[in-house]
Design an enzyme around this catalytic site. Structure first.
Site, PDB file in Angstrom:
ATOM      1  N   PHE A 138       0.854  -1.191   0.000  1.00  0.00           N
ATOM      2  CA  PHE A 138       0.000   0.000   0.000  1.00  0.00           C
ATOM      3  C   PHE A 138       0.885   1.235   0.000  1.00  0.00           C
ATOM      4  O   PHE A 138       1.777   1.366   0.838  1.00  0.00           O
ATOM      5  CB  PHE A 138      -0.922   0.021   1.229  1.00  0.00           C
ATOM      6  CG  PHE A 138      -1.859   1.201   1.225  1.00  0.00           C
ATOM      7  CD1 PHE A 138      -2.981   1.212   0.406  1.00  0.00           C
ATOM      8  CD2 PHE A 138      -1.603   2.314   2.010  1.00  0.00           C
ATOM      9  CE1 PHE A 138      -3.831   2.313   0.373  1.00  0.00           C
ATOM     10  CE2 PHE A 138      -2.454   3.419   1.980  1.00  0.00           C
ATOM     11  CZ  PHE A 138      -3.558   3.420   1.163  1.00  0.00           C
ATOM     12  N   ASP A 223       9.203   2.861   1.347  1.00  0.00           N
ATOM     13  CA  ASP A 223       8.019   3.559   1.833  1.00  0.00           C
ATOM     14  C   ASP A 223       7.941   3.331   3.338  1.00  0.00           C
ATOM     15  O   ASP A 223       7.522   2.265   3.799  1.00  0.00           O
ATOM     16  CB  ASP A 223       6.769   3.027   1.118  1.00  0.00           C
ATOM     17  CG  ASP A 223       5.485   3.693   1.628  1.00  0.00           C
ATOM     18  OD1 ASP A 223       5.542   4.362   2.675  1.00  0.00           O
ATOM     19  OD2 ASP A 223       4.443   3.519   0.973  1.00  0.00           O
ATOM     20  N   LYS A 252       2.544  10.056   8.293  1.00  0.00           N
ATOM     21  CA  LYS A 252       1.890   9.511   9.496  1.00  0.00           C
ATOM     22  C   LYS A 252       2.497  10.060  10.797  1.00  0.00           C
ATOM     23  O   LYS A 252       2.331  11.239  11.072  1.00  0.00           O
ATOM     24  CB  LYS A 252       1.878   7.981   9.442  1.00  0.00           C
ATOM     25  CG  LYS A 252       0.944   7.458   8.333  1.00  0.00           C
ATOM     26  CD  LYS A 252       0.358   6.090   8.577  1.00  0.00           C
ATOM     27  CE  LYS A 252      -0.817   5.837   7.651  1.00  0.00           C
ATOM     28  NZ  LYS A 252      -0.539   4.955   6.527  1.00  0.00           N
TER      29      LYS A 252
HETATM   30  C1  LIG Z   1      -0.846   5.309   5.082  1.00  0.00           C
HETATM   31  C2  LIG Z   1       0.175   4.911   4.092  1.00  0.00           C
HETATM   32  C3  LIG Z   1       0.354   5.647   2.902  1.00  0.00           C
HETATM   33  C4  LIG Z   1      -0.559   6.788   2.502  1.00  0.00           C
HETATM   34  O1  LIG Z   1      -0.433   7.891   3.333  1.00  0.00           O
HETATM   35  P1  LIG Z   1      -1.538   9.049   3.251  1.00  0.00           P
HETATM   36  O2  LIG Z   1      -1.061  10.062   4.240  1.00  0.00           O
HETATM   37  O3  LIG Z   1      -2.853   8.432   3.587  1.00  0.00           O
HETATM   38  O4  LIG Z   1      -1.542   9.572   1.854  1.00  0.00           O
HETATM   39  C5  LIG Z   1       1.389   5.278   2.067  1.00  0.00           C
HETATM   40  N1  LIG Z   1       2.191   4.243   2.355  1.00  0.00           N
HETATM   41  C6  LIG Z   1       2.054   3.513   3.487  1.00  0.00           C
HETATM   42  C7  LIG Z   1       3.002   2.390   3.766  1.00  0.00           C
HETATM   43  C8  LIG Z   1       1.025   3.812   4.382  1.00  0.00           C
HETATM   44  O5  LIG Z   1       0.859   3.066   5.483  1.00  0.00           O
END
Ligand SMILES: *Cc1c(COP(=O)(O)O)cnc(C)c1O
Length: 404
Positions: A138, A223, A252
């Site tokens: 994700f 990521d 986050k």
């Molecule tokens: C939550 C998340 C995202 C997306 O972040 P947003 O602030 O919702 O755009 C991208 N990568 C990972 C691994 C995530 O957990």
């Protein structure tokens, strides 16, 4: 006359892309929340791994209010002190030489992917544009990031997806060997899959990706939107693995609840993002930067990071005790305070059924897919709140087992 908003207003006035719980929290302090009715909750969800210092932590409140009385916004026609201080702090604490600031994880990943494509384009030519990522991964909800993400349900039904994206299997290096070639510009990976089910990478998998990227002159993108900013017990998870990416994304917990994102990279790669190639109105916003700077400086200390590891052990002990009593979990895993409990075969797909029961008991938790109960609490959650929250979770699990 102003009326107090209610949950029913959601269905009247909001686009129906979410299905929020009935309770409407109105106040938070540390790892506790209170709703409109005054009911108290313990928060093991942390706003989906965002409230790294709980709710209304005094250090963040102070940083935000001090900045709010000074300067809110300038645009990138000017730079500003909080953004510069944040960028410097991130560079000094990581592998990075350069930072791009934005407002969310999806935006940080969008920037990372565009940078990788542009870097390869400038250094190798048009052909080098392929991106390797992983099934179940994700990376956000922009159209590029849902396409790179490995959950087709998020990209289907929106017309043609961007081309040149292929998906390997997580923790399976052979699957990547079959996909990577001279046309590959980047491999994007979460050091621990979050939404995909709390699956830590095997160290040799990340090292193998590093070696493959080096062999094909592709960029390795970590990521760390969910695993970063102290979540796994080091400021970034890559520091524990000892594998260094070319680009890293953070969001986050970085803002502790204030919207902020960052893309970190090296002097080798950064120049491809030349003047005019990319941008964001809010990127480097002074309020966001001031809060993120305070969060990073508070979190990146031995006290907090060792506390994360100690709390990890506590979470594990409690979950194992619940499991000895009820036998609902097949495996308890994760790093730091990003913890998953995968359901046993008899309870396949029923992690999601625990959430409403837990909420009735007063505990907020999460899932990562239908089969994994997920917890991502404050990095400084008091041990008494862990014990009490776990007692409430045990009651919820007991009710699941009893079929209530
Ligand atoms: C939550 C998340 C995202 C997306 O972040 P947003 O602030 O919702 O755009 C991208 N990568 C990972 C691994 C995530 O957990």
């Amino acid at each position: 006359m102003s009326q107090t908003p209610t949950r029913a207003d959601f269905d009247h006035y909001m686009v129906p892309n979410y299905a929020p719980q009935k309770a409407v929290p109105v106040r938070g302090e540390g790892s506790r929340l209170w709703d409109q009715e005054g009911r108290e909750y313990i928060d093991f969800a942390g706003g989906i791994a965002v409230n790294g210092l709980g709710h209304c932590h005094p250090v963040l409140v102070e940083a935000l209010t001090a900045q709010a009385n000074r300067l809110w916004h300038l645009s990138n026609v000017y730079t500003n002190e909080p953004a510069l201080a944040l960028a410097r702090s991130l560079v000094e604490r990581t592998f990075a030489d350069k930072v791009y600031l934005c407002s969310s994880g999806g935006e940080a990943n969008e920037a990372a992917l565009k940078l990788a494509r542009r870097w390869a384009h400038d250094h190798h030519g048009e052909h080098k544009h392929r991106i390797v990522s992983f099934s179940q991964s994700f990376h956000g909800r922009t159209f590029f990031t849902v396409s790179v993400g490995g959950q087709p349900k998020y990209s289907q039904g929106f017309g043609p997806v961007p081309g040149g994206i292929v998906h390997g299997h997580y923790n399976d290096l052979d699957s990547v060997r079959n996909l990577i070639d001279d046309d590959t510009c980047a491999v994007m990976v979460e050091p621990m899959q979050g939404e995909g089910g709390i699956i830590p990478a095997a160290p040799e998998f990340l090292q193998g990706l590093r070696d493959l990227c080096d062999a094909f002159d592709a960029l390795l993108i970590f990521d760390e939107v969910q695993t970063g900013a102290g979540r796994t017990g080091s400021l970034y998870a890559y520091q524990q693995y000892g594998v260094t990416p070319d680009i890293l994304t953070s969001a986050k917990s970085l803002g502790g609840g204030f919207p902020v994102g960052a893309m970190l990279t090296t002097d080798r790669v950064a120049p491809a993002m030349a003047i005019g190639t990319h941008g964001s109105t809010y990127g480097g916003n002074p309020l966001a930067s001031a809060v993120a700077l305070a969060a990073v400086e508070f979190i990146d200390t031995p006290e907090v990071l060792e506390g994360v590891k100690r709390r990890h052990d506590l979470f594990r002990e409690h979950l194992e005790a619940i499991n000895r009593q009820h036998g609902v979990f097949r495996e308890i895993r994760g790093m730091g305070l990003l913890i998953g409990a995968e359901m046993a075969p008899e309870y396949e797909g029923r992690a999601k059924d625990i959430l409403p029961l837990a909420l009735e008991e007063g505990l907020m938790a999460l899932i990562a897919g239908p089969n994994v109960l997920r917890m991502a609490p404050s990095l400084v959650i008091p041990e008494a709140d862990i014990a009490e929250g776990m007692a409430w979770l045990e009651r919820a699990v007991a009710r699941l087992v009893a079929g209530q």
